[in-house]
Design a protein around this motif. Structure first.
Motif, PDB file in Angstrom:
ATOM      1  N   ARG A 227       0.856  -1.180   0.000  1.00 17.75           N
ATOM      2  CA  ARG A 227       0.000   0.000   0.000  1.00 17.75           C
ATOM      3  C   ARG A 227       0.892   1.229   0.000  1.00 17.75           C
ATOM      4  N   PRO A 228       0.495   2.318  -0.695  1.00 17.49           N
ATOM      5  CA  PRO A 228       1.320   3.529  -0.679  1.00 17.49           C
ATOM      6  C   PRO A 228       1.430   4.088   0.741  1.00 17.49           C
ATOM      7  N   PHE A 229       2.490   4.835   0.979  1.00 18.70           N
ATOM      8  CA  PHE A 229       2.657   5.448   2.296  1.00 18.70           C
ATOM      9  C   PHE A 229       1.643   6.566   2.484  1.00 18.70           C
ATOM     10  N   ASN A 230       1.052   6.602   3.673  1.00 17.35           N
ATOM     11  CA  ASN A 230       0.166   7.688   4.064  1.00 17.35           C
ATOM     12  C   ASN A 230       0.334   7.902   5.554  1.00 17.35           C
ATOM     13  N   LYS A 231       0.557   9.133   5.963  1.00 15.71           N
ATOM     14  CA  LYS A 231       0.869   9.378   7.377  1.00 15.71           C
ATOM     15  C   LYS A 231      -0.295   9.013   8.292  1.00 15.71           C
ATOM     16  N   ASN A 232      -1.523   8.968   7.781  1.00 18.37           N
ATOM     17  CA  ASN A 232      -2.656   8.543   8.598  1.00 18.37           C
ATOM     18  C   ASN A 232      -2.617   7.059   8.909  1.00 18.37           C
ATOM     19  N   ARG A 233      -1.828   6.305   8.160  1.00 18.56           N
ATOM     20  CA  ARG A 233      -1.701   4.868   8.415  1.00 18.56           C
ATOM     21  C   ARG A 233      -0.348   4.531   9.041  1.00 18.56           C
ATOM     22  N   PHE A 234       0.294   5.531   9.620  1.00 20.88           N
ATOM     23  CA  PHE A 234       1.645   5.324  10.154  1.00 20.88           C
ATOM     24  C   PHE A 234       1.651   5.667  11.637  1.00 20.88           C
ATOM     25  N   HIS A 235       2.667   6.336  12.106  1.00 17.78           N
ATOM     26  CA  HIS A 235       2.835   6.609  13.531  1.00 17.78           C
ATOM     27  C   HIS A 235       1.554   7.190  14.148  1.00 17.78           C
ATOM     28  N   GLY A 236       1.099   6.548  15.204  1.00 16.94           N
ATOM     29  CA  GLY A 236       0.055   7.140  16.019  1.00 16.94           C
ATOM     30  C   GLY A 236      -1.366   6.861  15.602  1.00 16.94           C
ATOM     31  N   SER A 237      -1.620   6.526  14.343  1.00 18.90           N
ATOM     32  CA  SER A 237      -3.012   6.356  13.921  1.00 18.90           C
ATOM     33  C   SER A 237      -3.253   5.085  13.106  1.00 18.90           C
ATOM     34  N   TRP A 238      -2.277   4.182  13.048  1.00 19.37           N
ATOM     35  CA  TRP A 238      -2.393   2.964  12.256  1.00 19.37           C
ATOM     36  C   TRP A 238      -3.507   2.035  12.741  1.00 19.37           C
ATOM     37  N   ARG A 239      -3.856   2.083  14.028  1.00 17.57           N
ATOM     38  CA  ARG A 239      -4.793   1.093  14.554  1.00 17.57           C
ATOM     39  C   ARG A 239      -6.227   1.316  14.081  1.00 17.57           C
ATOM     40  N   MET A 240      -6.489   2.399  13.359  1.00 15.58           N
ATOM     41  CA  MET A 240      -7.816   2.608  12.790  1.00 15.58           C
ATOM     42  C   MET A 240      -7.950   1.964  11.403  1.00 15.58           C
ATOM     43  N   PHE A 241      -6.931   1.202  10.985  1.00 18.69           N
ATOM     44  CA  PHE A 241      -6.934   0.532   9.677  1.00 18.69           C
ATOM     45  C   PHE A 241      -6.773  -0.969   9.908  1.00 18.69           C
ATOM     46  N   ARG A 242      -7.705  -1.745   9.374  1.00 20.09           N
ATOM     47  CA  ARG A 242      -7.878  -3.126   9.801  1.00 20.09           C
ATOM     48  C   ARG A 242      -6.722  -4.048   9.452  1.00 20.09           C
ATOM     49  N   GLU A 243      -5.865  -3.699   8.509  1.00 18.68           N
ATOM     50  CA  GLU A 243      -4.699  -4.539   8.226  1.00 18.68           C
ATOM     51  C   GLU A 243      -3.640  -4.446   9.319  1.00 18.68           C
ATOM     52  N   TYR A 244      -3.726  -3.404  10.147  1.00 18.22           N
ATOM     53  CA  TYR A 244      -2.687  -3.164  11.165  1.00 18.22           C
ATOM     54  C   TYR A 244      -3.226  -3.234  12.586  1.00 18.22           C
ATOM     55  N   GLY A 245      -4.507  -2.894  12.788  1.00 18.82           N
ATOM     56  CA  GLY A 245      -5.088  -2.878  14.126  1.00 18.82           C
ATOM     57  C   GLY A 245      -6.583  -3.082  14.068  1.00 18.82           C
ATOM     58  N   GLY A 246      -7.189  -3.231  15.223  1.00 27.66           N
ATOM     59  CA  GLY A 246      -8.615  -3.531  15.308  1.00 27.66           C
ATOM     60  C   GLY A 246      -9.455  -2.436  15.894  1.00 27.66           C
ATOM     61  N   GLY A 247      -8.971  -1.174  15.834  1.00 26.66           N
ATOM     62  CA  GLY A 247      -9.758  -0.064  16.329  1.00 26.66           C
ATOM     63  C   GLY A 247      -9.879  -0.043  17.840  1.00 26.66           C
ATOM     64  N   LEU A 248     -10.888   0.655  18.321  1.00 22.42           N
ATOM     65  CA  LEU A 248     -11.073   0.808  19.767  1.00 22.42           C
ATOM     66  C   LEU A 248     -11.334  -0.528  20.462  1.00 22.42           C
ATOM     67  N   LEU A 249     -11.950  -1.475  19.764  1.00 18.42           N
ATOM     68  CA  LEU A 249     -12.274  -2.747  20.402  1.00 18.42           C
ATOM     69  C   LEU A 249     -11.029  -3.530  20.780  1.00 18.42           C
ATOM     70  N   THR A 250     -10.016  -3.552  19.923  1.00 14.20           N
ATOM     71  CA  THR A 250      -8.799  -4.290  20.280  1.00 14.20           C
ATOM     72  C   THR A 250      -7.798  -3.424  21.040  1.00 14.20           C
ATOM     73  N   ASP A 251      -7.990  -2.095  21.028  1.00  9.34           N
ATOM     74  CA  ASP A 251      -7.092  -1.220  21.769  1.00  9.34           C
ATOM     75  C   ASP A 251      -7.525  -1.142  23.232  1.00  9.34           C
ATOM     76  N   TRP A 252      -8.647  -0.496  23.493  1.00  8.39           N
ATOM     77  CA  TRP A 252      -9.167  -0.404  24.856  1.00  8.39           C
ATOM     78  C   TRP A 252     -10.005  -1.611  25.240  1.00  8.39           C
ATOM     79  N   GLY A 253     -10.682  -2.195  24.253  1.00  9.11           N
ATOM     80  CA  GLY A 253     -11.573  -3.300  24.574  1.00  9.11           C
ATOM     81  C   GLY A 253     -10.896  -4.455  25.275  1.00  9.11           C
ATOM     82  N   VAL A 254      -9.691  -4.835  24.827  1.00 12.09           N
ATOM     83  CA  VAL A 254      -9.038  -5.992  25.456  1.00 12.09           C
ATOM     84  C   VAL A 254      -8.748  -5.741  26.929  1.00 12.09           C
ATOM     85  N   HIS A 255      -8.388  -4.498  27.292  1.00 11.60           N
ATOM     86  CA  HIS A 255      -8.147  -4.172  28.702  1.00 11.60           C
ATOM     87  C   HIS A 255      -9.410  -4.384  29.532  1.00 11.60           C
ATOM     88  N   LEU A 256     -10.517  -3.816  29.065  1.00  7.77           N
ATOM     89  CA  LEU A 256     -11.738  -3.827  29.853  1.00  7.77           C
ATOM     90  C   LEU A 256     -12.426  -5.183  29.824  1.00  7.77           C
TER      91      LEU A 256
END
Length: 441
Positions: A227-256
């Motif tokens: 995929r082309p480079f895009n800063k929205n898919r890089f440092h700090g915000s990658w987890r909102m893209f399903r190939e790299y992270g699972g959004g709020l559910l896998t970020d905060w959800g796993v803790h709770l």
């Protein structure tokens, strides 16, 4: 090196024989003994920018722990963190962009994996195969198949794997869990989790751009699709893209969710999972995960419910995130600051006694790091062993899969398949881009 590893194993066995306490409070209050040069634990950090760095900082606060190597795909991060280590009074670390050189180093006893989620699986499996212990950030990985093979690797190679679910090492969380288990709340009918965070709405779109100087973007992508480079898919915000992270559910959800599974003594997958969600408020934003999501977990005798709303930071009980246990006598509500009881009843009669608010001491992350080092050094049990990280990640991933497939999900743990929907089952295993290969154990 073989003598040094033998010493660590002998020390662990001796500690077990002496009956070293494995409770959280003992882990916090009893300092790790410094037994000489052979007792030194050498660690390396893979993924050094944010959370991995904070993990390393607390590990280095433990007696006789040193960092030999930093690994990252961004040279500016390597230079910055290397300089920080020296300023903190530590030795100048080696630096590398290839995690495999870390795992080949026989002097390294343990590694910290603080990479984006899609880069947890390969380093952990290979670290276990190389005889290393691992502190891995949560969620355990970015798919169900990955967390399964990671669990297999830790079991097969007897590596100690601490998952970065530090609430397991929090004193006020322990007392909250004990209170739920005491039965004083009466019959628990629902366990609810919520997480409302502004970052869950994603960023405004920006065009693709050139890869920043000093970044090995091909390595950052790794097994994920080209995929082309895009800063929205890089440092700090990658987890909102399903190939790299699972959004709020896998970020905060796993803790709770982990707190709900712990308190309710859950040791298996949910009976079924259903979900509804979408990008209802952030359609113009750059994100692939839902800004709004509700997940219903069918349990034996009660319900568990997750919900999140990206782009807002208000929530029940004036908490933008939390967990509540709804019992017939009262409700317990907890977050990282405190836990509280809301008794059922009226002015004439209360079904349970009022309980003072129980505050946090904010030491859970430091305690978690200490627990990991004590586990490596003495063999004490891990507070968030891979079994716990695997279970909470499984619940989170099944919630996302239910939403993506728009199907009711029933997961069979024995066959490791979703038996209710072929469309959902096809989402269990990610495709790995060559030359990376999905690991086997």
């Amino acid at each position: 090196m073989s003598d040094r590893r033998s010493f660590l194993r002998t020390s662990a066995a001796a500690a077990a024989g002496l009956g070293v306490s494995t409770s959280i409070s003992a882990s916090v209050l009893s300092p790790s003994g410094v037994l000489g040069a052979s007792d030194r634990i050498t660690v390396a950090l893979i993924g050094a920018r944010n959370q991995g760095w904070w993990d390393l900082e607390d590990l280095l606060k433990q007696p006789n722990v040193v960092c030999k190597t930093l690994c990252d795909v961004d040279d500016s991060v390597l230079q910055e963190k290397g300089e920080q280590l020296v300023k903190m009074g530590h030795q100048k670390p080696k630096i590398t962009m290839d995690y495999r050189t870390v795992l080949e180093d026989k002097d390294i006893d343990a590694v910290v994996i603080g990479t984006p989620d899609h880069w947890h699986c390969l380093p952990l499996v290979e670290a276990c195969q190389a005889g290393k212990h691992v502190y891995v950030e949560k969620p355990l990985a970015n798919s169900v198949a990955e967390i399964n093979v990671m669990l297999d690797a830790a079991r097969k190679y007897n590596s100690k794997v601490q998952v970065g679910q530090q609430q397991r090492s929090g004193a006020h969380w322990l007392t909250a869990i004990d209170f739920v288990k005491s039965g004083k709340l009466g019959t628990i009918r629902q366990v609810k989790f919520w997480g409302n965070f502004n970052y869950g709405a994603g960023n405004m779109p920006v065009p693709d751009s050139e890869v920043p100087e000093g970044v090995d973007y091909e390595r950052w992508l790794g097994p994920a699709p080209k995929r082309p480079f895009n800063k929205n898919r890089f440092h700090g915000s990658w987890r909102m893209f399903r190939e790299y992270g699972g959004g709020l559910l896998t970020d905060w959800g796993v803790h709770l969710i982990d707190m709900g599974l712990w308190a309710m003594d859950v040791k298996s997958a949910p009976l079924s999972v259903q979900a509804l969600g979408g990008n209802f408020a952030s359609r113009e934003r750059a994100l692939e995960m839902p800004d709004t999501l509700t997940v219903l977990y069918e349990m034996d005798g009660y319900n568990m419910i997750w919900e999140h709303n990206g782009g807002v930071e208000t929530g029940p009980y004036d908490q933008n995130y939390g967990v509540k246990f709804i019992g017939s006598n009262g409700t317990l509500v907890a977050d990282r600051d405190k836990w509280r009881i809301f008794p059922e009843g009226n002015d004439q009669e209360q079904r349970m006694e009022a309980v003072p608010e129980q505050p946090s001491d904010y030491k859970s992350h430091l305690n978690h790091a200490e627990n990991f080092i004590r586990a490596v050094r003495y063999g004490v049990p891990l507070n968030a062993e891979i079994e716990f990280g695997h279970r909470s990640a499984l619940y989170a991933h099944l919630g996302n899969i239910a939403n993506w497939s728009n199907d009711r999900v029933v997961y069979d743990e024995k066959s490791r398949r979703i038996t209710s929907s072929e469309k959902a089952n096809a989402l269990i295993t990610p495709g790995y881009r060559a030359p990376w290969k999905f690991p086997s154990v």
